[in-house]
Design an enzyme around this catalytic site. Structure first.
Site, PDB file in Angstrom:
ATOM      1  N   GLU A  29      -1.937 -38.843   2.637  1.00 29.16           N
ATOM      2  CA  GLU A  29      -3.141 -39.670   2.880  1.00 29.16           C
ATOM      3  C   GLU A  29      -4.377 -39.092   2.220  1.00 29.16           C
ATOM      4  O   GLU A  29      -4.603 -37.867   2.271  1.00 29.16           O
ATOM      5  CB  GLU A  29      -3.356 -39.766   4.393  1.00 29.16           C
ATOM      6  CG  GLU A  29      -3.855 -41.092   4.862  1.00 29.16           C
ATOM      7  CD  GLU A  29      -2.871 -42.224   4.585  1.00 29.16           C
ATOM      8  OE1 GLU A  29      -3.016 -42.908   3.558  1.00 29.16           O
ATOM      9  OE2 GLU A  29      -1.947 -42.410   5.394  1.00 29.16           O
ATOM     10  N   HIS A  30      -5.138 -39.960   1.606  1.00 28.24           N
ATOM     11  CA  HIS A  30      -6.384 -39.597   0.911  1.00 28.24           C
ATOM     12  C   HIS A  30      -6.105 -38.615  -0.224  1.00 28.24           C
ATOM     13  O   HIS A  30      -6.942 -37.753  -0.510  1.00 28.24           O
ATOM     14  CB  HIS A  30      -7.421 -39.011   1.885  1.00 28.24           C
ATOM     15  CG  HIS A  30      -8.131 -40.084   2.667  1.00 28.24           C
ATOM     16  ND1 HIS A  30      -9.183 -40.791   2.136  1.00 28.24           N
ATOM     17  CD2 HIS A  30      -7.921 -40.575   3.910  1.00 28.24           C
ATOM     18  CE1 HIS A  30      -9.598 -41.673   3.046  1.00 28.24           C
ATOM     19  NE2 HIS A  30      -8.843 -41.574   4.121  1.00 28.24           N
ATOM     20  N   ILE A  31      -4.946 -38.719  -0.819  1.00 27.47           N
ATOM     21  CA  ILE A  31      -4.735 -37.863  -1.995  1.00 27.47           C
ATOM     22  C   ILE A  31      -4.364 -38.684  -3.224  1.00 27.47           C
ATOM     23  O   ILE A  31      -4.178 -38.125  -4.302  1.00 27.47           O
ATOM     24  CB  ILE A  31      -3.714 -36.714  -1.744  1.00 27.47           C
ATOM     25  CG1 ILE A  31      -2.343 -37.231  -1.320  1.00 27.47           C
ATOM     26  CG2 ILE A  31      -4.267 -35.742  -0.712  1.00 27.47           C
ATOM     27  CD1 ILE A  31      -1.296 -36.117  -1.263  1.00 27.47           C
ATOM     28  N   ASP A  32      -4.297 -40.011  -3.096  1.00 30.67           N
ATOM     29  CA  ASP A  32      -3.983 -40.793  -4.317  1.00 30.67           C
ATOM     30  C   ASP A  32      -5.106 -40.651  -5.343  1.00 30.67           C
ATOM     31  O   ASP A  32      -4.854 -40.491  -6.532  1.00 30.67           O
ATOM     32  CB  ASP A  32      -3.658 -42.273  -4.002  1.00 30.67           C
ATOM     33  CG  ASP A  32      -4.748 -43.065  -3.301  1.00 30.67           C
ATOM     34  OD1 ASP A  32      -5.709 -42.453  -2.778  1.00 30.67           O
ATOM     35  OD2 ASP A  32      -4.648 -44.309  -3.292  1.00 30.67           O
ATOM     36  N   SER A 120      -6.954 -53.795   9.043  1.00 34.73           N
ATOM     37  CA  SER A 120      -6.256 -52.890   9.951  1.00 34.73           C
ATOM     38  C   SER A 120      -5.575 -51.754   9.212  1.00 34.73           C
ATOM     39  O   SER A 120      -4.730 -51.068   9.766  1.00 34.73           O
ATOM     40  CB  SER A 120      -5.169 -53.645  10.730  1.00 34.73           C
ATOM     41  OG  SER A 120      -5.724 -54.716  11.387  1.00 34.73           O
ATOM     42  N   GLY A 121      -5.883 -51.606   7.950  1.00 40.27           N
ATOM     43  CA  GLY A 121      -5.289 -50.509   7.189  1.00 40.27           C
ATOM     44  C   GLY A 121      -3.862 -50.795   6.766  1.00 40.27           C
ATOM     45  O   GLY A 121      -3.109 -49.872   6.446  1.00 40.27           O
ATOM     46  N   LEU A 122      -3.454 -52.080   6.770  1.00 40.31           N
ATOM     47  CA  LEU A 122      -2.095 -52.404   6.331  1.00 40.31           C
ATOM     48  C   LEU A 122      -2.124 -53.077   4.951  1.00 40.31           C
ATOM     49  O   LEU A 122      -1.160 -53.702   4.528  1.00 40.31           O
ATOM     50  CB  LEU A 122      -1.396 -53.310   7.361  1.00 40.31           C
ATOM     51  CG  LEU A 122      -1.255 -52.703   8.769  1.00 40.31           C
ATOM     52  CD1 LEU A 122      -0.596 -53.699   9.723  1.00 40.31           C
ATOM     53  CD2 LEU A 122      -0.440 -51.406   8.734  1.00 40.31           C
ATOM     54  N   SER A 124      -4.017 -55.641   3.535  1.00 38.30           N
ATOM     55  CA  SER A 124      -4.010 -57.091   3.322  1.00 38.30           C
ATOM     56  C   SER A 124      -4.676 -57.442   1.992  1.00 38.30           C
ATOM     57  O   SER A 124      -4.283 -58.414   1.340  1.00 38.30           O
ATOM     58  CB  SER A 124      -4.679 -57.809   4.486  1.00 38.30           C
ATOM     59  OG  SER A 124      -5.984 -57.314   4.675  1.00 38.30           O
ATOM     60  N   ASP A 169      -2.144 -48.488  -2.703  1.00 36.66           N
ATOM     61  CA  ASP A 169      -1.852 -49.735  -1.991  1.00 36.66           C
ATOM     62  C   ASP A 169      -1.260 -50.796  -2.918  1.00 36.66           C
ATOM     63  O   ASP A 169      -0.234 -51.416  -2.622  1.00 36.66           O
ATOM     64  CB  ASP A 169      -3.111 -50.280  -1.312  1.00 36.66           C
ATOM     65  CG  ASP A 169      -3.710 -49.285  -0.334  1.00 36.66           C
ATOM     66  OD1 ASP A 169      -3.000 -48.329   0.020  1.00 36.66           O
ATOM     67  OD2 ASP A 169      -4.864 -49.463   0.058  1.00 36.66           O
TER      68      ASP A 169
END
Ligand code: GLA
Length: 382
Positions: A29-32, A120-122, A124, A169
């Site tokens: 997380e937060h490393i892309d 929601s962090g999925l 969209s 994403d």
């Protein structure tokens, strides 16, 4: 924009339906945006899209979950983000980018029907971007190169929408494969599908239902702090120009004197190491190790990167302590949105009861829990 009276044209039905999946990131997380490794899956929640060619030259965008619908001429595609256009900015940004890339755009209706919770962090937004690009290229009979399609959609998000996100994403929605996690190197864009076999376990998505108001400013702030850590390490010759923060050694980080920047760097470097271990654990079917890495990832996001908050901490930490749960962590950008947990199938009912009750007591909010499978990314569904 034209009057909506024109919407009902004499359309030619197309019997092709498409699906753009949402995603959850298992770890990384937060490393892309720091050149790191990430490991998302596409999920069974997502957006259905239907394309209908029009006899006139208008483009109409419609969504069953939004009031707003829009019609404009294919000769006059909006070239900038407009808050008035609401959700339509995502497909418009993609149509505009494809047009600039030389795709011939004729009139069509594009309607969307979603069961993917928004904000929601999925992902969209990535789902609708990738879905739109896929539909238009497929309808035009163009070859579709999914990694390139992801890059185009990230550019739309960065430049048209104005969100400086990384590639994860859009790449996940475009390239994920059923029953597999996508191990992606965000620097080289090389990727591998790692079997995601859970046997007696399930992946649960726990939606905090907390609106993510801080998200944009805090995301950009964390990105700037990572860039500062990278700058310091390059200046101290611990890294070379062109290298990324994930390339630093844990030991090198101690030279960063600012405690906040040092913590940010520690998260980035340690998270990248955790993804490597997590991929090995998955390949070996070692879900216990995988779960422990999820817990460690959450702790690092909470303490070093500081992107969780009361709601996500309550979900993840409560889950971690319930019998039958192998690991839990926040997923996505944070500050609200969703957390995920790996839970023994036979414990799902009791897990959900304990978790929902505790979450309501601590936060006053009702969470939602979905059982998710790793699905294919964007695709034709009939
Ligand atoms: C958001 C961004 C991604 C990634 C995650 C955090 O989802 O869109 O690019 O940075 O946050 O891992």
């Amino acid at each position: 924009m034209m009057s909506l009276d024109n919407i009902k044209s004499d359309n030619i039905e197309s019997d092709t339906h498409y699906f753009g999946s949402g995603r959850v990131n298992l770890i990384g997380e937060h490393i892309d945006y720091n050149g790191g490794l990430v490991m998302p899956i596409a999920i069974n929640l997502g957006i259905k899209g239907q394309y209908k060619e029009r006899k006139d030259n208008n483009i109409c965008l419609y969504s069953s979950s939004h009031q707003k619908q829009i019609i404009f001429s294919a000769d006059n595609i909006p070239s900038q983000y407009d808050p008035e256009n609401d959700w339509c900015n995502y497909p418009i940004g993609v149509i505009h980018a494809l047009y600039n890339d030389g795709l011939k755009i004729n009139g069509f209706d594009l309607s969307f029907d979603s069961n993917l919770p928004e904000g929601s962090g999925l992902s969209s937004s990535a789902a609708i971007e990738v879905l739109t690009a896929y539909i238009l290229l497929h309808q035009a009979g163009n070859p579709i190169h999914l990694p390139a399609l992801a890059v185009l959609c990230q550019k739309v998000e960065n430049e048209f929408i104005g969100v400086k996100c990384g590639i994860m994403d859009q790449f996940a929605v475009a390239n994920c494969k059923k029953d597999h996690a996508l191990l992606l190197n965000c620097n080289t864009l090389k990727y591998e599908h790692v079997p995601f076999e859970l046997d007696d376990y399930s992946l649960l998505v726990m939606n905090s239902k907390k609106p993510r108001s801080l998200i944009k400013s805090a995301y950009n702030e964390r990105k700037a702090e990572s860039e500062e850590a990278l700058r310091i390490l390059i200046e101290a010759r611990k890294l070379n120009q062109g290298q990324y923060l994930v390339d630093a050694d844990m030991a090198d980080i101690s030279i960063i004197t600012d405690p906040t920047i040092r913590k940010r760097a520690r998260h980035v470097v340690s998270e990248n190491i955790r993804v490597r271990h997590a991929a090995t654990a998955l390949r070996m079917g070692d879900l216990h190790t995988f779960g422990r890495l999820m817990n460690a990832s959450h702790q690092s996001l909470k303490e070093d990167y500081e992107v969780s908050g009361l709601e996500l901490d309550t979900l993840a930490e409560t889950a971690q302590n319930i019998i039958g749960c192998l690991g839990a962590r926040m997923t996505g950008a944070g500050f609200g949105g969703c957390a995920i947990a790996l839970v023994q199938k036979k414990s799902i009912e009791s897990f959900s009861k304990i978790l929902s009750h505790r979450y309501l007591t601590v936060t006053g909010l009702n969470c939602e829990i979905y059982e998710c499978q790793a699905e294919d990314g964007v695709r034709i569904i009939n």
